[in-house]
Design a protein around this motif. Structure first.
Motif, PDB file in Angstrom:
ATOM      1  N   ALA A  49       1.171  -2.414  -7.793  1.00 41.34           N
ATOM      2  CA  ALA A  49       1.427  -3.698  -7.137  1.00 41.34           C
ATOM      3  C   ALA A  49       0.714  -3.772  -5.793  1.00 41.34           C
ATOM      4  N   LEU A  50       0.775  -2.704  -4.998  1.00 37.96           N
ATOM      5  CA  LEU A  50       0.091  -2.714  -3.713  1.00 37.96           C
ATOM      6  C   LEU A  50      -1.421  -2.790  -3.901  1.00 37.96           C
ATOM      7  N   TYR A  51      -1.943  -2.023  -4.872  1.00 39.80           N
ATOM      8  CA  TYR A  51      -3.382  -2.066  -5.148  1.00 39.80           C
ATOM      9  C   TYR A  51      -3.810  -3.480  -5.546  1.00 39.80           C
ATOM     10  N   ALA A  52      -3.035  -4.138  -6.413  1.00 39.01           N
ATOM     11  CA  ALA A  52      -3.395  -5.481  -6.871  1.00 39.01           C
ATOM     12  C   ALA A  52      -3.360  -6.492  -5.729  1.00 39.01           C
ATOM     13  N   LEU A  53      -2.400  -6.346  -4.831  1.00 39.06           N
ATOM     14  CA  LEU A  53      -2.288  -7.276  -3.704  1.00 39.06           C
ATOM     15  C   LEU A  53      -3.308  -6.986  -2.605  1.00 39.06           C
ATOM     16  N   ALA A  54      -3.758  -5.734  -2.538  1.00 40.40           N
ATOM     17  CA  ALA A  54      -4.633  -5.328  -1.435  1.00 40.40           C
ATOM     18  C   ALA A  54      -6.109  -5.453  -1.762  1.00 40.40           C
ATOM     19  N   THR A  55      -6.457  -5.721  -3.018  1.00 38.05           N
ATOM     20  CA  THR A  55      -7.865  -5.810  -3.403  1.00 38.05           C
ATOM     21  C   THR A  55      -8.152  -7.147  -4.081  1.00 38.05           C
ATOM     22  N   THR A  56      -9.411  -7.495  -4.106  1.00 39.69           N
ATOM     23  CA  THR A  56      -9.838  -8.727  -4.752  1.00 39.69           C
ATOM     24  C   THR A  56     -11.210  -8.510  -5.384  1.00 39.69           C
ATOM     25  N   SER A  57     -11.479  -9.234  -6.437  1.00 39.62           N
ATOM     26  CA  SER A  57     -12.798  -9.156  -7.076  1.00 39.62           C
ATOM     27  C   SER A  57     -13.753 -10.220  -6.543  1.00 39.62           C
ATOM     28  N   ASP A  58     -13.265 -11.081  -5.675  1.00 37.43           N
ATOM     29  CA  ASP A  58     -14.073 -12.174  -5.123  1.00 37.43           C
ATOM     30  C   ASP A  58     -14.547 -11.801  -3.716  1.00 37.43           C
ATOM     31  N   PRO A  59     -15.846 -11.532  -3.553  1.00 41.20           N
ATOM     32  CA  PRO A  59     -16.352 -11.163  -2.220  1.00 41.20           C
ATOM     33  C   PRO A  59     -16.099 -12.234  -1.173  1.00 41.20           C
ATOM     34  N   ALA A  60     -16.021 -13.497  -1.596  1.00 42.67           N
ATOM     35  CA  ALA A  60     -15.823 -14.582  -0.643  1.00 42.67           C
ATOM     36  C   ALA A  60     -14.439 -14.520   0.001  1.00 42.67           C
ATOM     37  N   GLN A  61     -13.477 -13.937  -0.692  1.00 37.72           N
ATOM     38  CA  GLN A  61     -12.114 -13.839  -0.168  1.00 37.72           C
ATOM     39  C   GLN A  61     -11.860 -12.518   0.552  1.00 37.72           C
ATOM     40  N   ILE A  66     -14.856  -1.007   0.897  1.00 38.69           N
ATOM     41  CA  ILE A  66     -15.239   0.401   0.927  1.00 38.69           C
ATOM     42  C   ILE A  66     -15.719   0.782  -0.465  1.00 38.69           C
ATOM     43  N   ASN A  67     -16.944   1.317  -0.531  1.00 39.57           N
ATOM     44  CA  ASN A  67     -17.506   1.771  -1.797  1.00 39.57           C
ATOM     45  C   ASN A  67     -17.451   0.694  -2.877  1.00 39.57           C
ATOM     46  N   GLY A  68     -17.701  -0.547  -2.495  1.00 40.82           N
ATOM     47  CA  GLY A  68     -17.744  -1.626  -3.465  1.00 40.82           C
ATOM     48  C   GLY A  68     -16.403  -2.225  -3.803  1.00 40.82           C
ATOM     49  N   VAL A  69     -15.315  -1.732  -3.235  1.00 45.43           N
ATOM     50  CA  VAL A  69     -13.979  -2.295  -3.451  1.00 45.43           C
ATOM     51  C   VAL A  69     -13.692  -3.269  -2.321  1.00 45.43           C
ATOM     52  N   TYR A  70     -13.390  -4.525  -2.658  1.00 44.92           N
ATOM     53  CA  TYR A  70     -13.163  -5.571  -1.668  1.00 44.92           C
ATOM     54  C   TYR A  70     -11.681  -5.664  -1.338  1.00 44.92           C
ATOM     55  N   PHE A  71     -11.373  -5.736  -0.049  1.00 47.22           N
ATOM     56  CA  PHE A  71     -10.001  -5.766   0.413  1.00 47.22           C
ATOM     57  C   PHE A  71      -9.586  -7.169   0.846  1.00 47.22           C
ATOM     58  N   THR A  72      -8.359  -7.517   0.547  1.00 49.37           N
ATOM     59  CA  THR A  72      -7.741  -8.705   1.125  1.00 49.37           C
ATOM     60  C   THR A  72      -7.282  -8.361   2.544  1.00 49.37           C
ATOM     61  N   GLU A  73      -6.659  -9.321   3.227  1.00 51.46           N
ATOM     62  CA  GLU A  73      -6.146  -9.035   4.568  1.00 51.46           C
ATOM     63  C   GLU A  73      -5.104  -7.917   4.508  1.00 51.46           C
ATOM     64  N   LEU A  74      -4.274  -7.937   3.458  1.00 49.64           N
ATOM     65  CA  LEU A  74      -3.280  -6.874   3.304  1.00 49.64           C
ATOM     66  C   LEU A  74      -3.970  -5.535   3.111  1.00 49.64           C
ATOM     67  N   GLY A  75      -5.007  -5.504   2.288  1.00 47.46           N
ATOM     68  CA  GLY A  75      -5.727  -4.260   2.037  1.00 47.46           C
ATOM     69  C   GLY A  75      -6.367  -3.699   3.295  1.00 47.46           C
ATOM     70  N   ALA A  76      -6.913  -4.584   4.124  1.00 47.31           N
ATOM     71  CA  ALA A  76      -7.527  -4.124   5.372  1.00 47.31           C
ATOM     72  C   ALA A  76      -6.481  -3.489   6.282  1.00 47.31           C
TER      73      ALA A  76
END
Length: 257
Positions: A49-61, A66-76
């Motif tokens: 659940a944390l991984y799903a909320l903390a990452t996104t597949s949309d670079p615009a969001q 890190i290493n090609g994994v895009y973070f949401t604000e929560l992920g950052a």
């Protein structure tokens, strides 16, 4: 920490009470396994659940990557701020708290602390989804489950006294911790591989050893409160055995993203 292993000298029960004792032991062990399984399920749900909320597949969001994994604000916040150290250290603090205070807790408080600990571990382990493919995580989980089941069954059914394994396995755990700390500075792939192999063997042994010890902790004369606290501590021991064996197997066989 309360030591429930040898708290009372047991008398040999009369033959007529054997059926009641066996039924009580089965009920006790099922409670231990159910608590452990529930803790593992909660850990898995919290991690994903944390991984799903903390990452996104949309670079615009994304606000970072890190290493090609895009973070949401929560992920950052979770993965790129000092909060990550809180997530890493909080489970360690909680397991020590539960181990040393369980004998003074109510059964409900002990179980609640165990659930909170399992959830915190899940949050701290969400990073494995950043490193390993979900397919390999699933495969290694089932390999661990099958291995754990066989080893725990051996520990439960064997007539051999495994108590002599305790000091040897404890020294193995200490050695693994020291080696892991040293390897933080060395960064040796060969040492990482050796640590993983030894870690699997040590926690495989601990699974059988702890199962037998938990079984021997059972005493038909215990009240419900003592029995409940024993079940929580037994579940915690097996939970840690399963989790560590899983993580070491994942280092050996997991496919990285």
């Amino acid at each position: 920490m309360a030591d429930y292993r040898n708290a009372t000298v047991r008398s040999v029960p009369a033959a007529g009470t054997r059926t009641d004792i066996d039924q009580g032991l089965r009920t006790y062990m099922m409670k231990v396994y159910n608590l452990m399984a529930g803790g593992l399920a909660l850990t898995g749900v919290a991690a994903y659940a944390l991984y799903a909320l903390a990452t996104t597949s949309d670079p615009a969001q994304a606000v970072g990557q890190i290493n090609g994994v895009y973070f949401t604000e929560l992920g950052a916040v979770v993965y790129q701020s000092p909060l990550r150290w809180v997530l890493m250290l909080a489970p360690l603090a909680m397991v020590f708290f539960l181990s040393f205070r369980v004998h003074k807790m109510s059964v409900q408080a002990a179980q609640t602390t165990f659930w909170a600990y399992a959830a915190m571990v899940g949050l701290s382990l969400s990073t494995i989804f950043l490193v390993y493919t979900q397919e390999s995580i699933t495969q290694v989980f089932f390999i661990t489950a099958a291995s754990f089941g066989a080893l725990s069954l051996f520990g439960y059914t064997t007539k051999r006294d495994l108590s002599g394994w305790g000091s040897f396995l404890f020294m193995g755990v200490i050695g693994i911790v020291i080696a892991m700390i040293v390897n933080i500075f060395l960064g040796s792939a060969a040492l990482t591989f050796a640590i993983s192999v030894i870690g699997v063997l040590v926690f495989a042994g601990l699974t059988a050893y702890d199962t037998q010890q938990i079984k021997e902790m059972y005493y038909e004369g215990d009240g419900s409160a003592v029995m409940g606290r024993k079940a929580v501590m037994g579940a915690l021991r097996l939970y840690l055995d399963f989790l560590n064996m899983f993580l070491f197997l994942l280092q050996l066989f997991g496919n990285r993203n």
